[in-house]
Enzyme design. Structure first.
Site, PDB file in Angstrom:
ATOM      1  N   ASP A 104       0.835  -1.213   0.000  1.00 35.32           N
ATOM      2  CA  ASP A 104       0.000   0.000   0.000  1.00 35.32           C
ATOM      3  C   ASP A 104       0.865   1.257   0.000  1.00 35.32           C
ATOM      4  O   ASP A 104       0.519   2.258  -0.627  1.00 35.32           O
ATOM      5  CB  ASP A 104      -0.920   0.019   1.231  1.00 35.32           C
ATOM      6  CG  ASP A 104      -1.987  -1.059   1.131  1.00 35.32           C
ATOM      7  OD1 ASP A 104      -2.212  -1.564   0.007  1.00 35.32           O
ATOM      8  OD2 ASP A 104      -2.575  -1.405   2.169  1.00 35.32           O
ATOM      9  N   SER A 151     -19.829 -20.559 -26.979  1.00 33.51           N
ATOM     10  CA  SER A 151     -20.036 -21.317 -25.745  1.00 33.51           C
ATOM     11  C   SER A 151     -19.798 -22.788 -26.054  1.00 33.51           C
ATOM     12  O   SER A 151     -19.428 -23.150 -27.173  1.00 33.51           O
ATOM     13  CB  SER A 151     -21.417 -21.061 -25.172  1.00 33.51           C
ATOM     14  OG  SER A 151     -22.373 -21.544 -26.053  1.00 33.51           O
ATOM     15  N   LYS A 174     -14.093 -25.350 -14.623  1.00 34.41           N
ATOM     16  CA  LYS A 174     -15.014 -24.435 -15.297  1.00 34.41           C
ATOM     17  C   LYS A 174     -15.418 -23.372 -14.278  1.00 34.41           C
ATOM     18  O   LYS A 174     -16.235 -23.613 -13.391  1.00 34.41           O
ATOM     19  CB  LYS A 174     -16.240 -25.179 -15.823  1.00 34.41           C
ATOM     20  CG  LYS A 174     -17.146 -24.294 -16.663  1.00 34.41           C
ATOM     21  CD  LYS A 174     -18.233 -25.108 -17.341  1.00 34.41           C
ATOM     22  CE  LYS A 174     -19.005 -24.263 -18.344  1.00 34.41           C
ATOM     23  NZ  LYS A 174     -19.570 -23.039 -17.790  1.00 34.41           N
ATOM     24  N   ARG A 197     -18.362 -10.703 -22.972  1.00 29.75           N
ATOM     25  CA  ARG A 197     -18.713 -11.649 -24.030  1.00 29.75           C
ATOM     26  C   ARG A 197     -19.932 -11.154 -24.825  1.00 29.75           C
ATOM     27  O   ARG A 197     -19.986 -11.319 -26.039  1.00 29.75           O
ATOM     28  CB  ARG A 197     -19.025 -12.997 -23.386  1.00 29.75           C
ATOM     29  CG  ARG A 197     -19.514 -14.034 -24.366  1.00 29.75           C
ATOM     30  CD  ARG A 197     -19.614 -15.386 -23.668  1.00 29.75           C
ATOM     31  NE  ARG A 197     -20.001 -16.406 -24.627  1.00 29.75           N
ATOM     32  CZ  ARG A 197     -21.257 -16.696 -24.920  1.00 29.75           C
ATOM     33  NH1 ARG A 197     -22.247 -16.051 -24.333  1.00 29.75           N
ATOM     34  NH2 ARG A 197     -21.529 -17.634 -25.806  1.00 29.75           N
ATOM     35  N   CYS A 215     -35.611 -29.482  28.456  1.00 28.65           N
ATOM     36  CA  CYS A 215     -36.471 -29.333  27.274  1.00 28.65           C
ATOM     37  C   CYS A 215     -36.354 -30.584  26.395  1.00 28.65           C
ATOM     38  O   CYS A 215     -35.248 -30.962  25.996  1.00 28.65           O
ATOM     39  CB  CYS A 215     -36.041 -28.099  26.492  1.00 28.65           C
ATOM     40  SG  CYS A 215     -36.833 -27.950  24.888  1.00 28.65           S
TER      41      CYS A 215
HETATM   42  S1  IVH Z   1     -13.137 -22.422 -22.921  1.00 22.20           S
HETATM   43  C1  IVH Z   1     -14.562 -22.046 -27.312  1.00 22.20           C
HETATM   44  N1  IVH Z   1     -12.434 -22.816 -20.429  1.00 22.20           N
HETATM   45  O1  IVH Z   1     -17.749 -21.376 -19.828  1.00 22.20           O
HETATM   46  C2  IVH Z   1     -14.263 -22.408 -25.921  1.00 22.20           C
HETATM   47  N2  IVH Z   1     -14.485 -21.704 -20.838  1.00 22.20           N
HETATM   48  O2  IVH Z   1     -19.829 -22.462 -22.097  1.00 22.20           O
HETATM   49  C3  IVH Z   1     -14.464 -21.281 -24.998  1.00 22.20           C
HETATM   50  N3  IVH Z   1     -15.675 -21.003 -18.812  1.00 22.20           N
HETATM   51  O3  IVH Z   1     -18.477 -18.730 -21.855  1.00 22.20           O
HETATM   52  C4  IVH Z   1     -14.522 -21.558 -23.572  1.00 22.20           C
HETATM   53  N4  IVH Z   1     -14.192 -21.768 -17.384  1.00 22.20           N
HETATM   54  O4  IVH Z   1     -16.987 -18.156 -19.925  1.00 22.20           O
HETATM   55  C5  IVH Z   1     -13.361 -22.312 -21.252  1.00 22.20           C
HETATM   56  N5  IVH Z   1     -11.671 -23.216 -18.264  1.00 22.20           N
HETATM   57  C6  IVH Z   1     -12.591 -22.708 -19.089  1.00 22.20           C
HETATM   58  C7  IVH Z   1     -13.746 -22.048 -18.621  1.00 22.20           C
HETATM   59  C8  IVH Z   1     -14.682 -21.569 -19.534  1.00 22.20           C
HETATM   60  C9  IVH Z   1     -15.351 -21.128 -17.524  1.00 22.20           C
HETATM   61  C10 IVH Z   1     -16.921 -20.388 -19.318  1.00 22.20           C
HETATM   62  C11 IVH Z   1     -16.684 -19.411 -20.429  1.00 22.20           C
HETATM   63  C12 IVH Z   1     -17.653 -19.779 -21.521  1.00 22.20           C
HETATM   64  C13 IVH Z   1     -18.447 -20.886 -20.934  1.00 22.20           C
HETATM   65  C14 IVH Z   1     -18.560 -22.024 -21.953  1.00 22.20           C
END
Ligand code: IVH
Length: 671
Positions: A35, A80, A114, A135, A431
């Site tokens: 800081d 996605s 994920k 996104r 109780c």
């Molecule tokens: S790869 C084309 N890796 O999950 C491949 N996605 O449905 C792109 N996400 O919108 C995604 N962890 O925001 C990838 N280790 C990971 C991830 C990840 C979270 C999310 C991402 C994407 C969604 C896929």
């Protein structure tokens, strides 16, 4: 040194320490030293506005609010992924990939966590962060560059020179600890709470005032790249290599991902990820499985929806919506009266939930939940289900808040708030609800493990007066005939229950101690207490200072233990246990000193032991077994699939052993 040189030096220092802290997780200086550097930089920049640059770490606290976001069209769409909800769907994905690639043997995969957050794209031009974009619909997102600069784990300038353009992609998450801290603050100001870390992160990313984004203390974790225009150079030829490169460039990249061979290993990893889910510092909602080779990825290509080379294995959601039918007070074993929600049954994280805690009546008021509301129910990690809050849009008219009870719903004693505590308590030691909860805990698997002794039976036996306290369990054998007559119990089941009760008389001392339900004395504490004093008699003869000598027993628990053992009624109960023949098995003296003074932690899959057996063995050999890695850990024994504990051990420099290495430390004949 002139201001310009000092500013440049401070920027390097501040960024290096942010990198050490947020990316490598191994800070070199304290928060306050950091800081101090940061403030010096801010002050100098304020004195010399001409020195401002877009990659100065002072941007991390946010800048001027904007009117609205401009749109950003992604050069490479942010697609996605297809989902898999079970192992068959993972196998189908693998079969298709093999077919399309024309390979017979196992495919090499890269499995990642994920992250449960919001995705973001970060564009660097000649190594400097130029643009951050959400996104959006995958094709067009919003330009949130100022906000992106506040994210922990995002370098403002790459750590290696990289002429050209690089788009890094990843997820923005809020750590659970931050989520809890911010919600605590919000609660104290009677503000609406964040429902979950994902909403808090996604909302934070879209603040028009980047100072507000900064206050949300969001983290970024990289998982891939979008557009890459770096001339003849390439980043890597595998997904694993891409993440390594991103880490080198200064992005936060997690250590959990693994290169795996074939779908069986992927399935095993998915199970492992599920088991560490609750102990990660952030939420995940599954595992993303990617074909590791970029050449193979290219061969597989895309469908309109997403890549054929990746799939998301989804865990069951940790939150769900359902109707709150009723709020009723429940009396616990220490007399605490807590509001419990009776819910329309709903599946949360793979389990049907019909009851959930509301913690206390202050929470009920603050959350403003009402009978008849649609509510969000949560079951995160291994914690008990709780009601997060109402969905206000769906509230019907005329619902009124539940009232705090004034009298015990079970014994009608007047309820009290002990010493200004929020908790409401029934002061009546006799109780029936308290006794019922005490007995339920005593017979539970982790305590005396009396099988077949469910809550209905306990309640019934209390009603007819056959049970009055814990020792009375062991007198039930005199009521055998009456029990057989009772509520269709039947001869056989009564015989079995009574047999189980008899068997429990010699349970290990630590299980017995845990079963007594002494406040703050958990399973581990009970183990330590038993290992230290060996016999119940010994424990009954000591006091505060002796309790404090026990591993893991701090002043709070020691005081509670002292008070518990001093209480006449408890001494009476312990005598009574002896009269009915309950003599817990003494804790064995260590049979060796191989692990004396050592603390071991086990993680991952062990081949030759169950984890519990391995821990017993360590204790038998004079050591301690702990559940989590810290500086005090002597060894981490890591089997296949080890995750966050392994990473933590490595970052703390704790020696890591394989199961075989652990086996070799054991003296002959100790197995
Ligand atoms: S790869 C084309 N890796 O999950 C491949 N996605 O449905 C792109 N996400 O919108 C995604 N962890 O925001 C990838 N280790 C990971 C991830 C990840 C979270 C999310 C991402 C994407 C969604 C896929």
């Amino acid at each position: 040194m002139d201001a310009k040189a000092r500013v440049s030096q401070l920027r390097d220092e501040v960024e290096r320490h942010a990198y050490l802290y947020y990316v490598l997780d191994s800070p070199e200086i304290s928060d306050s030293e950091y800081d101090k550097l940061f403030r010096e930089l801010q002050d100098l920049e304020a004195e010399h506005p001409e020195l401002w640059t877009p990659d100065s770490p002072s941007n991390r606290v946010g800048g001027k609010p904007v009117q609205g976001f401009t749109q950003h069209r992604h050069a490479v769409p942010m697609l996605s992924l297809d989902n898999a909800f079970n192992h068959e769907e993972l196998r189908a994905f693998d079969d298709r990939a093999k077919r399309l690639l024309g390979v017979e043997g196992p495919i090499e995969y890269f499995a990642e966590l994920k992250f449960d957050g919001a995705s973001i794209s970060l564009t660097y031009v000649d190594g400097v962060l130029q643009l951050g974009a959400t996104r959006g619909d995958g094709t067009t997102g919003e330009n949130v560059t100022q906000n992106a600069k506040t994210l922990r784990g995002v370098p403002l300038r790459l750590r290696e020179s990289l002429p050209g353009e690089l788009e890094a992609r990843g997820e923005v998450v809020m750590l659970r600890s931050v989520f809890e801290e911010l919600n605590r603050i919000r609660a104290s100001r009677s503000e609406q709470l964040f429902a979950n870390p994902r909403n808090a992160a996604a909302g934070g990313l879209r603040q028009l005032d980047s100072k507000l984004t900064a206050q949300r203390k969001l983290n970024f974790f990289a998982y891939g790249v979008g557009l890459v225009r770096i001339g003849e150079r390439t980043l890597a030829d595998t997904q694993a290599g891409i993440l390594q490169t991103l880490k080198r460039l200064g992005f936060a990249v997690r250590d959990e991902p693994r290169v795996l061979h074939g779908i069986d290993e992927v399935i095993e990893y998915v199970g492992h990820a599920g088991s560490i889910r609750g102990s990660l510092p952030f939420g995940i909602d599954g595992v993303v499985v990617k074909v590791n080779s970029l050449a193979q990825q290219e061969d597989l290509g895309f469908t309109a929806r997403g890549p054929r080379w990746a799939i998301a294995f989804k865990f069951p959601a940790e939150q769900a919506f359902t109707k709150l039918n009723r709020v009723f007070p429940q009396v616990g074993r220490t007399g605490n009266v807590t509001p419990v929600a009776d819910l329309e049954p709903v599946s949360v994280a793979g389990v049907i939930v019909a009851r959930a805690t509301l913690h206390n009546y202050q929470e009920v008021r603050r959350k403003d939940v009402r009978e008849g509301d649609v509510v969000i129910v949560q079951r995160a990690g291994n914690v008990i289900p709780e009601v997060v809050g109402p969905v206000l849009d769906k509230r019907a008219e005329g619902l009124t808040p539940p009232e705090e009870p004034t009298h015990c719903p079970e014994c009608n004693a007047e309820l009290v708030h002990v010493g200004g505590e929020i908790a409401l308590r029934c002061p009546n030691k006799a109780c029936p609800a308290q006794i019922e909860a005490k007995i339920a805990h005593f017979v539970s698997r982790k305590a005396m493990d009396i099988d077949g002794f469910g809550p209905k039976l306990i309640r019934r036996l209390l009603e007819v007066g056959y049970l009055t306290d814990l020792p009375s369990l062991y007198r039930l054998k005199d009521r055998r005939d009456a029990m057989v007559e009772m509520d269709r119990l039947g001869d056989q089941s009564v015989a079995k229950i009574l047999e189980n009760i008899e068997l429990s008389k010699h349970r290990p001392l630590d299980k017995f101690l845990f079963g007594l339900g002494i406040r703050f004395l958990g399973e581990r504490g009970a183990q330590e207490l038993a290992a230290h004093f060996r016999t119940l008699e010994q424990i009954r003869s000591v006091d505060y200072d002796h309790f404090l000598e026990v591993n893991d027993v701090g002043p709070r628990t020691a005081r509670e233990l002292q008070e518990w053992f001093e209480e006449e009624a408890n001494q009476q109960m312990l005598d009574d246990f002896r009269v009915v023949g309950v003599v817990p098995t003494e804790a064995a003296a260590p049979e060796g000193d191989t692990f004396a003074g050592s603390t071991l932690v086990f993680t991952g899959k062990l081949e030759k032991f169950t984890r519990e057996d391995a821990e017993q063995l360590v204790m038998k050999l004079g050591g301690k077994a702990a559940g989590s890695v810290s500086k005090a850990t002597t060894y981490l024994v890591a089997g296949p699939g080890a995750g966050s504990k392994l990473a933590k051990a490595e970052s703390l420099g704790v020696p890591v052993l394989t199961e075989d290495e652990f086996l070799r430390m054991l003296p002959e004949g100790s197995l």
